[in-house]
Structures are given as C-alpha cells and as structure tokens.
Design a protein around this motif. Structure first.
Motif, mmCIF file in Angstrom:
data_model
loop_
_atom_site.group_PDB
_atom_site.id
_atom_site.type_symbol
_atom_site.label_atom_id
_atom_site.label_comp_id
_atom_site.label_asym_id
_atom_site.label_seq_id
_atom_site.Cartn_x
_atom_site.Cartn_y
_atom_site.Cartn_z
ATOM 1 N N GLY A 23 40.714 57.220 42.984
ATOM 2 C CA GLY A 23 42.055 57.281 42.430
ATOM 3 C C GLY A 23 42.334 58.582 41.699
ATOM 4 N N PHE A 24 43.584 59.010 41.729
ATOM 5 C CA PHE A 24 44.040 60.167 40.954
ATOM 6 C C PHE A 24 45.241 59.703 40.135
ATOM 7 N N ALA A 25 44.967 59.291 38.908
ATOM 8 C CA ALA A 25 45.984 58.690 38.050
ATOM 9 C C ALA A 25 46.728 59.793 37.302
ATOM 10 N N SER A 26 47.736 60.352 37.948
ATOM 11 C CA SER A 26 48.469 61.477 37.371
ATOM 12 C C SER A 26 49.936 61.416 37.758
ATOM 13 N N ASP A 27 50.798 61.656 36.793
ATOM 14 C CA ASP A 27 52.187 61.947 37.100
ATOM 15 C C ASP A 27 52.661 63.177 36.323
ATOM 16 N N LEU A 61 32.231 50.741 52.549
ATOM 17 C CA LEU A 61 33.358 51.154 51.717
ATOM 18 C C LEU A 61 32.927 51.147 50.257
ATOM 19 N N TYR A 62 33.154 52.273 49.573
ATOM 20 C CA TYR A 62 32.698 52.434 48.201
ATOM 21 C C TYR A 62 33.874 52.613 47.248
ATOM 22 N N GLU A 63 33.659 52.164 46.026
ATOM 23 C CA GLU A 63 34.621 52.381 44.951
ATOM 24 C C GLU A 63 34.147 53.559 44.120
ATOM 25 N N ALA A 64 34.943 54.630 44.097
ATOM 26 C CA ALA A 64 34.549 55.870 43.417
ATOM 27 C C ALA A 64 35.269 56.076 42.095
ATOM 28 N N GLY A 65 36.057 55.089 41.653
ATOM 29 C CA GLY A 65 36.705 55.185 40.352
ATOM 30 C C GLY A 65 37.943 56.058 40.368
ATOM 31 N N ASP A 66 38.403 56.419 39.170
ATOM 32 C CA ASP A 66 39.626 57.201 39.004
ATOM 33 C C ASP A 66 39.359 58.516 38.287
ATOM 34 N N VAL A 67 40.126 59.516 38.656
ATOM 35 C CA VAL A 67 40.243 60.743 37.865
ATOM 36 C C VAL A 67 41.613 60.674 37.204
ATOM 37 N N ALA A 68 41.653 60.723 35.888
ATOM 38 C CA ALA A 68 42.907 60.600 35.153
ATOM 39 C C ALA A 68 43.323 61.939 34.573
ATOM 40 N N CYS A 69 44.611 62.215 34.618
ATOM 41 C CA CYS A 69 45.169 63.399 33.978
ATOM 42 C C CYS A 69 45.568 63.014 32.562
ATOM 43 N N THR A 70 44.929 63.597 31.578
ATOM 44 C CA THR A 70 45.206 63.282 30.178
ATOM 45 C C THR A 70 45.683 64.525 29.442
ATOM 46 N N GLY A 72 48.258 66.160 29.530
ATOM 47 C CA GLY A 72 48.985 67.145 30.324
ATOM 48 C C GLY A 72 48.126 68.163 31.035
ATOM 49 N N ASP A 73 46.803 67.933 31.083
ATOM 50 C CA ASP A 73 45.893 68.908 31.694
ATOM 51 C C ASP A 73 45.816 68.686 33.200
ATOM 52 N N LEU A 74 46.871 69.046 33.905
ATOM 53 C CA LEU A 74 46.921 68.852 35.349
ATOM 54 C C LEU A 74 45.844 69.662 36.059
ATOM 55 N N GLU A 75 45.722 70.934 35.680
ATOM 56 C CA GLU A 75 44.778 71.812 36.357
ATOM 57 C C GLU A 75 43.343 71.314 36.190
ATOM 58 N N GLY A 76 42.999 70.850 34.993
ATOM 59 C CA GLY A 76 41.661 70.323 34.765
ATOM 60 C C GLY A 76 41.398 69.068 35.566
ATOM 61 N N SER A 77 42.404 68.197 35.666
ATOM 62 C CA SER A 77 42.228 66.960 36.437
ATOM 63 C C SER A 77 42.111 67.262 37.923
ATOM 64 N N GLN A 78 42.831 68.269 38.420
ATOM 65 C CA GLN A 78 42.690 68.650 39.830
ATOM 66 C C GLN A 78 41.294 69.193 40.103
ATOM 67 N N ASP A 79 40.746 69.960 39.167
ATOM 68 C CA ASP A 79 39.377 70.460 39.323
ATOM 69 C C ASP A 79 38.374 69.315 39.356
ATOM 70 N N ARG A 80 38.551 68.324 38.490
ATOM 71 C CA ARG A 80 37.638 67.170 38.464
ATOM 72 C C ARG A 80 37.754 66.368 39.756
ATOM 73 N N LEU A 81 38.980 66.193 40.231
ATOM 74 C CA LEU A 81 39.178 65.504 41.510
ATOM 75 C C LEU A 81 38.451 66.251 42.620
ATOM 76 N N ALA A 82 38.578 67.568 42.624
ATOM 77 C CA ALA A 82 37.929 68.386 43.653
ATOM 78 C C ALA A 82 36.413 68.217 43.627
ATOM 79 N N GLU A 83 35.827 68.155 42.454
ATOM 80 C CA GLU A 83 34.379 67.977 42.347
ATOM 81 C C GLU A 83 33.954 66.631 42.933
ATOM 82 N N HIS A 84 34.697 65.586 42.635
ATOM 83 C CA HIS A 84 34.379 64.261 43.182
ATOM 84 C C HIS A 84 34.482 64.268 44.706
ATOM 85 N N ILE A 85 35.534 64.885 45.222
ATOM 86 C CA ILE A 85 35.730 64.936 46.670
ATOM 87 C C ILE A 85 34.611 65.716 47.338
#
Length: 300
Positions: A23-27, A61-70, A72-85
């Motif tokens: 998951g990518f919990a960001s708006d 099928l695996y559950e890999a959890g969520d990366v949350a944007c907290t 307002g750090d969009l760029e940091g959350s995108q980097d964390r998502l990229a590492e998981h991927i």
C-alpha cells in the motif's frame, strides 16, 4: 471456499516468486495538486474488498504492508516506496501497489529503476497508463499531476528511453501545453472517445505489438479513467471515461504477456465513494494483477 484472506501471507525473508500487495497511503500529491484529499485511505478500502474474493487455483500472494506519507513528506515516502518495490523485484515478486494518489507512479518507477540499476538504459521498459490525464505537468513541487514528467526526466538523466503509452486521455481534461509536451516526449496515446468496443481489436493489436518490442512493462491504473457513474470515488471524476470491460480486457493482455514487472492502482478516494463501488472495481483490478486473468490459466 478458499478466499484471498486465507492465502495472503505476511512477507518474510524466505518469500520468493508470486505477487505482493503493497500500500501507498498518500494524498499529499493530490493536496498539492489542489484536488480533493482522502486517497490515503485507498489501500485499506481496496484490501477490505480484495480479501473477500475467492481463489480458484494455487497462488503465492504476500502482504507487504503500507508506506505512509506523513507530515507532507511526499518525496521521502516515494523513496521508501521505491526501496520496498526494489526489494520485492529482487526476489522475483511482482508488486501490486495500492494507492493513494497518482504520485504513486513516480515511486513505483523509481523502485524499478533501483532494481535495474545500471541495466536501466539497456532494458526496454514500456510504461502503460490508463488515465484521463497525461500527468506530465510542470509544477514548483512534485504532485499527483507530475509523475510521468518526473519519470521522463529520470529516464533522460539515466540515458534510458521514455516509452509511455497512455489509454483514455480526455481532450477536455488536459491543456494544449500538455498535449504539446506529450508530442515532444513521443508519448503514444488514445483518447477516451477512441476507446470504443468497436475499436478494441485494433487497440489490442497495437498494444501487443508494443509489448512484443520491450523487455518489461510497468502498468499504472488511475481509476479516474473510468466513467464517473462507474467509479465515483476519485478525486477528479470523468465525464465520459472508458468502459470497465475495455480496461479489464487490456489489463488481461498485459498480464498475459508475462512481461509485467509491477503495477499500481491510483486515486481511490473512499470518502467520495458510493456503496464501496469504486473500491470493488479497484479490488477486481488488483485481483487480476496479483492472481492473473482466468483465461491465462484455465483449462481448455
């Protein structure tokens, strides 16, 4: 009856092959783009529907959890998502990423980039986006309307080709400047009004030719490509959109190509949904991406 909830396993260090739900919990990107926030709740809503679906064949099928944007750090959350991927791809696991705003796309492609490393320029990657918008905007800060422009810049910086195919573009939801930018970047697209059932055979043939010429595919599905009456729970509902059966048919073609490296589903906003209708559609699409279309494995 076996359901997704029965076979979904927590991701562990021994996991290899199969698919993973991430998951990518960001708006934050939607907020920066002056849209209607609420997409951060999308991953939970899609999972809630997905877990109920039956499973008709053995699947990993695996559950890999969520990366949350907290904060307002969009760029940091995108980097964390990229590492998981990148980690999942390194284990030969296909990530199916649930959003979240369409800022998810830059994080997804960045993950593929991290996985490929020095091989990015020599790997033919096709980006397929089902979307009413090009998302090639220029803006002071990255947002939900800029991810594919960021990807184009990343490809240019790394000496890689930018192969971008977009289905469902709305002429009335994109400025002339965006159409011009798409032309300059060599983007191939089909307008929403061209995505008719009568044209499906030709569109499918064109997609098959593009897929045959590449090594890997990254697929992004923005739910606002669907008609507002079908998918009301999005930040920017479509006045026309593309029929769900056409989207599903083309998604099945992509999955069946066996070149799909990763996929994401963006822009579900449960706060704007009606009777979980859009969440159910998103879950249908996630199921096809994680389990595969029935036509790819059923017996004759």
């Amino acid at each position: 009856m076996t359901r997704i909830k029965d076979i979904l396993r927590p991701l562990d260090f021994a996991a290899q092959g199969g698919s993973a739900i991430l998951g990518f919990a960001s708006d934050e990107g939607v907020r920066r783009n002056h849209g209607r926030p609420g997409a951060a709740r999308g991953p939970a809503a899609i999972r809630n529907m997905l877990k109920r679906f039956p499973v008709h064949r053995p699947v990993s099928l695996y559950e890999a959890g969520d990366v949350a944007c907290t904060e307002g750090d969009l760029e940091g959350s995108q980097d964390r998502l990229a590492e998981h991927i990148a980690t999942l791809l390194g284990r030969d696991i296909r990530p199916v990423v649930l959003g979240g705003g369409h800022e998810i796309a830059y994080g997804s492609f960045l993950g593929l980039t991290k996985h490929l490393g020095d091989r990015l320029a020599s790997t033919n990657v096709l980006i397929v986006n089902f979307d009413a918008h090009f998302d090639l905007r220029r803006a002071p800060r990255p947002n939900s309307g800029t991810p594919f422009r960021q990807i184009a810049e990343l490809c240019a910086a790394r000496g890689a080709a930018f192969r971008y195919l977009c289905f469902g573009i709305s002429e009335l939801a994109n400025t002339s400047a965006l159409f011009e930018r798409a032309d300059i970047l060599g983007v191939e697209y089909r307008l929403d009004e061209e995505m008719r059932a009568s044209a499906l055979a030709d569109i499918r043939e064109m997609l098959q030719k593009r897929m045959a010429s590449v090594d890997k595919i990254y697929l992004s599905i923005d739910l606002d490509v669907l008609p507002a009456g079908v998918a009301p729970g999005v930040s920017a509902p479509a006045a026309r959109g593309v029929a769900l059966e056409i989207i599903e048919d083309l998604v099945d073609e992509i999955v069946s190509s066996e070149k799909l490296a990763l996929a994401d589903i963006a822009e579900l906003n449960p706060l704007l949904d009606r009777d979980d209708q859009t969440a159910r559609i998103a879950a249908r699409l996630a199921y096809r991406l994680a389990v595969g279309p029935r036509r790819a494995w059923r017996h004759p």
